[in-house]
Design a protein around this motif. Structure first.
Motif, PDB file in Angstrom:
ATOM      1  N   LYS A 105      -1.186   1.933  -2.962  1.00 32.17           N
ATOM      2  CA  LYS A 105      -1.500   0.701  -1.992  1.00 32.17           C
ATOM      3  C   LYS A 105      -1.861   0.838  -1.297  1.00 32.17           C
ATOM      4  O   LYS A 105      -0.923   1.406  -0.053  1.00 32.17           O
ATOM      5  CB  LYS A 105      -2.010  -0.541  -2.267  1.00 32.17           C
ATOM      6  CG  LYS A 105      -2.236  -0.669  -3.473  1.00 32.17           C
ATOM      7  CD  LYS A 105      -2.344  -2.118  -4.519  1.00 32.17           C
ATOM      8  CE  LYS A 105      -3.468  -2.490  -5.756  1.00 32.17           C
ATOM      9  NZ  LYS A 105      -4.846  -2.924  -5.702  1.00 32.17           N
ATOM     10  N   ASN A 108      -5.888  -0.537   3.546  1.00 33.92           N
ATOM     11  CA  ASN A 108      -7.244  -1.326   3.019  1.00 33.92           C
ATOM     12  C   ASN A 108      -7.655  -2.290   1.965  1.00 33.92           C
ATOM     13  O   ASN A 108      -8.655  -2.455   1.747  1.00 33.92           O
ATOM     14  CB  ASN A 108      -7.774  -0.325   3.253  1.00 33.92           C
ATOM     15  CG  ASN A 108      -7.876   0.895   2.022  1.00 33.92           C
ATOM     16  OD1 ASN A 108      -6.226   0.969   1.644  1.00 33.92           O
ATOM     17  ND2 ASN A 108      -8.179   0.460   0.865  1.00 33.92           N
ATOM     18  N   THR A 109      -6.038  -2.295   1.360  1.00 33.35           N
ATOM     19  CA  THR A 109      -6.682  -3.091   0.444  1.00 33.35           C
ATOM     20  C   THR A 109      -5.766  -4.772   0.369  1.00 33.35           C
ATOM     21  O   THR A 109      -6.153  -5.186  -0.500  1.00 33.35           O
ATOM     22  CB  THR A 109      -5.308  -2.881  -0.849  1.00 33.35           C
ATOM     23  OG1 THR A 109      -4.295  -2.851  -0.710  1.00 33.35           O
ATOM     24  CG2 THR A 109      -5.590  -1.469  -1.521  1.00 33.35           C
ATOM     25  N   VAL A 111      -6.729  -8.465   1.807  1.00 31.91           N
ATOM     26  CA  VAL A 111      -7.476  -9.403   2.074  1.00 31.91           C
ATOM     27  C   VAL A 111      -7.287 -10.538   3.054  1.00 31.91           C
ATOM     28  O   VAL A 111      -6.250 -11.092   2.694  1.00 31.91           O
ATOM     29  CB  VAL A 111      -8.889  -9.264   0.820  1.00 31.91           C
ATOM     30  CG1 VAL A 111      -7.732  -9.685  -0.152  1.00 31.91           C
ATOM     31  CG2 VAL A 111      -9.579 -10.636   1.654  1.00 31.91           C
ATOM     32  N   SER A 178      -6.807   1.852  -4.888  1.00 32.28           N
ATOM     33  CA  SER A 178      -6.647   1.794  -3.676  1.00 32.28           C
ATOM     34  C   SER A 178      -7.761   1.502  -2.222  1.00 32.28           C
ATOM     35  O   SER A 178      -7.668   2.027  -1.732  1.00 32.28           O
ATOM     36  CB  SER A 178      -5.693   2.715  -2.865  1.00 32.28           C
ATOM     37  OG  SER A 178      -4.769   3.115  -2.953  1.00 32.28           O
ATOM     38  N   LEU A 179      -8.917   0.457  -3.780  1.00 34.39           N
ATOM     39  CA  LEU A 179     -10.204   0.046  -2.874  1.00 34.39           C
ATOM     40  C   LEU A 179     -10.299  -0.855  -1.860  1.00 34.39           C
ATOM     41  O   LEU A 179      -9.306  -1.817  -2.355  1.00 34.39           O
ATOM     42  CB  LEU A 179     -11.198  -0.642  -4.055  1.00 34.39           C
ATOM     43  CG  LEU A 179     -11.008   1.014  -5.333  1.00 34.39           C
ATOM     44  CD1 LEU A 179     -12.399   0.524  -6.282  1.00 34.39           C
ATOM     45  CD2 LEU A 179     -11.909   1.863  -4.964  1.00 34.39           C
ATOM     46  N   ASP A 180     -10.953  -1.150  -1.227  1.00 39.21           N
ATOM     47  CA  ASP A 180     -10.717  -2.285   0.178  1.00 39.21           C
ATOM     48  C   ASP A 180     -10.753  -3.373   0.022  1.00 39.21           C
ATOM     49  O   ASP A 180     -11.337  -3.833  -1.808  1.00 39.21           O
ATOM     50  CB  ASP A 180     -11.690  -1.589   0.493  1.00 39.21           C
ATOM     51  CG  ASP A 180     -12.403  -0.703   1.575  1.00 39.21           C
ATOM     52  OD1 ASP A 180     -10.993  -0.216   1.911  1.00 39.21           O
ATOM     53  OD2 ASP A 180     -13.189  -0.264   2.105  1.00 39.21           O
ATOM     54  N   LYS A 181      -9.868  -4.090   0.337  1.00 39.81           N
ATOM     55  CA  LYS A 181      -9.837  -5.505  -0.438  1.00 39.81           C
ATOM     56  C   LYS A 181      -9.524  -6.110  -1.550  1.00 39.81           C
ATOM     57  O   LYS A 181      -9.698  -6.878  -2.293  1.00 39.81           O
ATOM     58  CB  LYS A 181     -11.290  -6.299  -0.434  1.00 39.81           C
ATOM     59  CG  LYS A 181     -10.972  -6.674   1.165  1.00 39.81           C
ATOM     60  CD  LYS A 181     -12.582  -7.431   1.386  1.00 39.81           C
ATOM     61  CE  LYS A 181     -12.595  -7.476   2.408  1.00 39.81           C
ATOM     62  NZ  LYS A 181     -14.068  -7.876   3.120  1.00 39.81           N
TER      63      LYS A 181
END
Length: 282
Positions: A105, A108-109, A111, A178-181
């Motif tokens: 990852k 950007n992942t 949060v 690896s999508l955001d958050k």
């Protein structure tokens, strides 16, 4: 020692959880900038310990008044291990691997603690994965299994959120991971000296209050020490690098009737001695 990151002015700085509140680390402006922009090391933890033991002139902050960020600061690498629990491999109808299956990852992942997770429009098969996170505290290269845990700074709770249709769209898993958050972490990074046996920790995941995953790190195919040793033979691990050690059975992907995560769902993941994170999907 339980370390968290809280926002002060424009930076997120490390603080130490105690029963009296969060200890604000006494530091020069130069050190504060380093804490805000660089990963913690084992030497930093030793320094924090000495400050606490002196007990002089410490400032305590009210934890409930703080904005809390991810408990790992800007890791240079986030390395994940797939199919690392015996019963998870069985529910996935996959052969247990003969060596650790690695993917990654990115930052950007990450949060803020308890932050909402936007599922987005690029996939539909969204899934949870409770995992033990391991944070490296000093340069680690070609280490033995026997000495591998000496390089661990601490442990944290992690949710390796996944989008299965994107994950298996190609032979590489990266896109669905690896999508955001898509990597909520627990509030605290718990230093390694507080964890007697990282291979005997219970871990659970709840979806809207319903228990979905309930296992123990003893079910790992490759132990934390074996994973660190294996990775270090192929690449240098650095302070702050985060390793996710795999998820146990109970993920949506392994169910006969698959009802994927959707906006409004609340996922809680927790690990014994490390705490939990609760995140709403939006």
């Amino acid at each position: 020692m339980k370390i968290l990151y809280y926002k002060k002015d424009k930076f997120y700085l490390p603080g130490i959880h105690t029963d009296q509140g969060i200890i604000e680390i006494p530091a020069s402006d130069e050190d504060k900038l380093r804490y805000a922009t660089s990963a913690l090391t084992n030497d930093d933890v030793a320094h924090f310990k000495s400050l606490i033991e002196k007990k002089d002139g410490l400032t305590f902050l009210r934890e409930e008044e703080l904005k809390i960020g991810p408990c790992v600061k800007k890791p240079s690498k986030i390395i994940c291990v797939g199919l690392n629990y015996q019963r998870h491999a069985q529910e996935s109808n996959m052969e247990p691997p003969k060596f650790p299956v690695l993917f990654n990852k990115f930052n950007n992942t990450l949060v803020n603690y308890s932050g909402d997770v936007t599922l987005g429009q690029e996939g539909r098969e969204f899934d949870y994965e409770v995992e033990l996170g391991v944070v490296i505290g000093k340069i680690c290269k070609n280490v033995s299994v026997e000495s591998a845990l000496e390089y661990v700074l601490g442990y944290c709770t992690a949710n390796d959120l996944s989008c299965r249709d994107l994950q298996f769209k190609t032979p590489q898993w990266l896109l669905g991971k690896s999508l955001d958050k898509f990597l909520p972490l627990g509030k605290y990074l718990v230093t390694s000296n507080e964890i007697t046996d990282c291979q005997n920790l219970s871990l659970r995941c709840y979806l809207n209050g319903e228990l979905r995953q309930d296992s123990n790190t003893a079910d790992m195919i490759f132990s934390v020490a074996e994973i660190i040793s294996f990775i270090s033979r192929h690449m240098t691990l650095e302070p702050g690098d985060l390793i996710l050690t795999g998820t146990p059975e109970g993920v949506i992907m392994g169910m006969a009737e698959k009802i994927w995560l959707r906006p409004g769902d609340v996922v809680k993941v927790e690990i014994e001695q490390l705490g939990a994170t609760i995140n709403k999907m939006v």
